[in-house]
Design a protein around this motif. Structure first.
Motif, short mmCIF file in Angstrom:
data_model
loop_
_atom_site.label_atom_id
_atom_site.label_comp_id
_atom_site.label_asym_id
_atom_site.label_seq_id
_atom_site.Cartn_x
_atom_site.Cartn_y
_atom_site.Cartn_z
N GLU A 1 13.98 28.20 -8.78
CA GLU A 1 12.56 28.24 -9.31
C GLU A 1 11.89 29.69 -8.77
O GLU A 1 12.15 29.75 -7.40
N ALA B 1 3.76 25.24 -16.77
CA ALA B 1 3.14 24.49 -17.45
C ALA B 1 2.52 23.02 -16.80
O ALA B 1 1.56 22.62 -17.15
N HIS C 1 -0.73 22.53 -15.22
CA HIS C 1 -1.71 22.89 -16.18
C HIS C 1 -1.87 21.49 -17.26
O HIS C 1 -2.91 21.45 -17.91
N ILE D 1 -6.41 24.75 -22.04
CA ILE D 1 -7.41 24.55 -20.61
C ILE D 1 -7.51 23.21 -20.28
O ILE D 1 -7.93 22.49 -21.24
N TYR E 1 -0.06 27.90 -20.14
CA TYR E 1 0.74 28.12 -21.58
C TYR E 1 1.82 26.78 -21.81
O TYR E 1 2.68 26.78 -21.07
N PRO F 1 5.01 25.24 -23.28
CA PRO F 1 6.35 25.62 -23.76
C PRO F 1 6.19 25.18 -25.35
O PRO F 1 6.43 23.99 -25.38
C1 LIG Z 1 -3.25 22.62 -21.34
C2 LIG Z 1 -2.07 21.75 -21.41
C3 LIG Z 1 -1.86 20.46 -21.71
C4 LIG Z 1 -0.76 19.47 -21.88
N1 LIG Z 1 -1.05 18.16 -22.04
C5 LIG Z 1 0.05 17.55 -22.20
C6 LIG Z 1 0.08 16.13 -22.28
O1 LIG Z 1 -1.16 15.49 -22.27
N2 LIG Z 1 1.19 15.51 -22.51
C7 LIG Z 1 2.21 15.85 -22.17
O2 LIG Z 1 3.46 15.14 -22.37
N3 LIG Z 1 2.27 17.24 -22.13
C8 LIG Z 1 1.31 18.17 -22.31
N4 LIG Z 1 1.59 19.36 -21.94
C9 LIG Z 1 2.83 19.93 -22.10
C10 LIG Z 1 3.60 19.79 -20.76
O3 LIG Z 1 2.90 19.96 -19.58
C11 LIG Z 1 4.90 20.58 -20.90
O4 LIG Z 1 5.60 20.38 -21.91
C12 LIG Z 1 5.59 20.37 -19.57
O5 LIG Z 1 4.90 20.48 -18.38
C13 LIG Z 1 6.96 21.41 -19.75
O6 LIG Z 1 7.53 21.32 -18.40
P1 LIG Z 1 8.91 22.32 -18.30
O7 LIG Z 1 9.43 21.87 -16.74
O8 LIG Z 1 9.77 22.66 -19.35
O9 LIG Z 1 7.94 23.74 -18.14
P2 LIG Z 1 7.23 24.20 -16.57
O10 LIG Z 1 6.32 23.26 -16.14
O11 LIG Z 1 6.49 25.50 -17.28
O12 LIG Z 1 8.43 24.73 -15.76
C14 LIG Z 1 9.05 25.98 -15.78
C15 LIG Z 1 9.41 26.38 -14.46
O13 LIG Z 1 10.47 27.38 -14.58
C16 LIG Z 1 10.04 28.57 -13.78
N5 LIG Z 1 10.68 29.97 -14.19
C17 LIG Z 1 10.34 30.36 -15.22
N6 LIG Z 1 10.77 31.67 -15.31
C18 LIG Z 1 11.81 31.76 -14.21
C19 LIG Z 1 12.91 32.38 -13.67
N7 LIG Z 1 12.96 33.70 -14.54
N8 LIG Z 1 13.48 32.25 -12.80
C20 LIG Z 1 13.25 31.07 -11.88
N9 LIG Z 1 12.34 30.15 -12.45
C21 LIG Z 1 11.64 30.46 -13.35
C22 LIG Z 1 8.53 28.36 -13.69
O14 LIG Z 1 7.91 29.05 -12.39
C23 LIG Z 1 8.18 27.03 -14.06
O15 LIG Z 1 7.91 26.30 -12.44
C24 LIG Z 1 0.34 20.06 -21.82
C25 LIG Z 1 0.67 21.52 -21.37
C26 LIG Z 1 -0.50 22.25 -21.19
C27 LIG Z 1 -0.47 23.76 -20.89
#
Ligand SMILES: Cc1cc2nc3c(=O)[nH]c(=O)nc-3n(C[C@H](O)[C@H](O)[C@H](O)COP(=O)(O)OP(=O)(O)OC[C@H]3O[C@@H](n4cnc5c(N)ncnc54)[C@H](O)[C@@H]3O)c2cc1C
Length: 374
Positions: free
Chosen positions: A37, A45, A48, A229, A313, A315
């Motif tokens: 990480e 995301a 947020h 947001i 942002y 995904p």
């Molecule tokens: C405003 C908003 C509202 C939302 N509302 C909802 C909702 O109501 N219900 C719902 O189900 N979903 C909602 N979502 C979507 C949901 O939050 C996301 O789909 C989910 O959080 C994605 O999780 P993730 O683990 O894939 O990505 P992330 O949480 O973005 O995690 C990815 C991680 O990878 C790490 N990373 C990136 N690049 C690298 C690298 N090169 N090396 C090492 N680490 C790296 C980052 O630091 C991050 O911690 C919302 C999103 C937003 C932004």
């Protein structure tokens, strides 16, 4: 893929998706798991997110069903983790004040009911029985979706990582993945700013950064930019007595629908528009306006102050649906990129583990393979 006995698996990203996959993989023996990480866990995301766990607005039917299955899996995951994952039960309540929107809501509820989703239209009196502190003004139609929940993502991620560590996996934070070495269409090592990690399988769960990292090995992951947001507030007294999430109509033509939830610490999370709505206004003025609107409907919010939050942002694959599975070009690279990741985290964690450890193609993921873009 061949047998995965004693495989070294590197997961890039510790958001809700990466940690759920890590936890589920760590429960199976014969995998050595490292999570890399670049910041702190949950800082992408996931931090947020509005984190409403639902299948309410999910279309078409297959995608609705995928989300519904995952929603139902949250309870089992909570039991397995046996710790605080910040789960808020109670359902979702919404109402409309215009005639056109009332018709749309009635049609949606009817459709969801035919799909077996536990939701119903309710009267203004029922609304107030559920939430006595609400001042809903004009109500042309209202509904209640009993199964919906919300999650405090930081608590879920922390608890998940504690268990994952207990199961023998390694979590390395503040380590940026910068590239890969490749041999025979397979990733041999994951390169970070500090060192290299040999691997048999790499899982890209790095949210919006997935496209950029995959490009380093020539794989195109089509993604759109989707800023949103969700503002925070200072703590206030308990304003929602029963339901987990509310959606309220706009106060006037210049405003959008409002969504609101409250965390255990008393702070609120408030967003506007749809779950996929684009918003780049991270100003104090915008945060104040959202909170002022919320106070009109829930005066009990009282003196809580609005805290603007930076843009998050989502995904968001180009067509809005998840991209899940191994890539054809790089055979040991697995993609897990999706919006609604909070809703989908339990299902994705469990099913990705089946695909990777048990070497099967899960039917539910068929519509969500990368190849659909080719
Ligand atoms: C405003 C908003 C509202 C939302 N509302 C909802 C909702 O109501 N219900 C719902 O189900 N979903 C909602 N979502 C979507 C949901 O939050 C996301 O789909 C989910 O959080 C994605 O999780 P993730 O683990 O894939 O990505 P992330 O949480 O973005 O995690 C990815 C991680 O990878 C790490 N990373 C990136 N690049 C690298 C690298 N090169 N090396 C090492 N680490 C790296 C980052 O630091 C991050 O911690 C919302 C999103 C937003 C932004």
């Amino acid at each position: 893929m061949t047998s995965t006995k004693s495989k070294d698996i590197v997961i890039i990203g510790a958001g809700v998706i990466g940690t759920s996959i890590a936890y589920h993989l760590s429960r199976r023996t014969d995998c050595n798991i490292i999570i890399l990480e670049r910041n702190t866990p949950g800082s992408g995301a996931s931090e947020h997110s509005f984190a409403w766990v639902n299948a309410f607005g999910k279309d078409p039917r297959d995608y609705h069903t995928l989300n519904r299955r995952s929603l139902d899996m949250w309870y089992r995951l909570e039991q397995q983790l046996d710790g605080d994952i910040g789960i808020h039960l109670g359902g979702e309540m919404r109402w409309e004040c215009s005639k056109e929107r009332a018709v749309q809501l009635q049609l949606r509820i009817h459709q969801l009911q035919t799909w077996g989703y536990p939701c119903r239209l309710i009267s203004r009196n029922e609304m107030l029985e559920l939430e006595p502190d609400l001042c809903p003004r004009d109500v042309t139609a209202a509904s209640y979706s009993e199964a919906d929940i919300h999650i405090e993502t930081d608590k879920f991620i922390d608890t998940c990582l504690i268990k994952t560590r207990e199961n023998g996996s390694e979590i390395i934070t503040e380590t940026n993945v910068t590239g890969f070495t490749i041999r025979n269409e397979n990733i041999k090592t994951v390169i970070t700013t500090n060192t290299e990690y040999p691997c048999d399988i790499v899982i890209l769960a790095c949210g919006v950064e997935t496209t950029q990292l995959a490009l380093k090995v020539g794989v195109n992951i089509p993604q759109q930019r989707s800023p949103g947001i969700v503002i925070k507030t200072t703590p206030c007294s308990k304003v929602l007595q029963n339901v987990a999430v509310i959606h309220a109509p706009p106060m006037n033509n210049e405003l959008q629908h409002l969504h609101l939830r409250q965390l255990v610490d008393g702070t609120l999370r408030i967003g506007q528009g749809t779950q996929e709505g684009i918003n780049r206004d991270d100003s104090q003025h915008h945060a104040d306006t959202l909170l002022a609107n919320a106070k009109e409907y829930i005066p009990k919010i009282g003196n809580a102050r609005a805290i603007p939050t930076p843009i998050g942002y989502r995904p968001m694959p180009l067509d809005g649906y998840p991209i899940i599975g191994f890539t054809k070009a790089i055979q040991n690279m697995y993609i897990a990129l999706m919006h609604s990741g909070v809703t989908l985290a339990p299902l994705v964690g469990e099913m990705v583990t089946l695909e990777i450890v048990d070497d099967v193609d899960v039917d539910w993921f068929k519509p969500y393979r990368l190849e659909r873009f080719v």
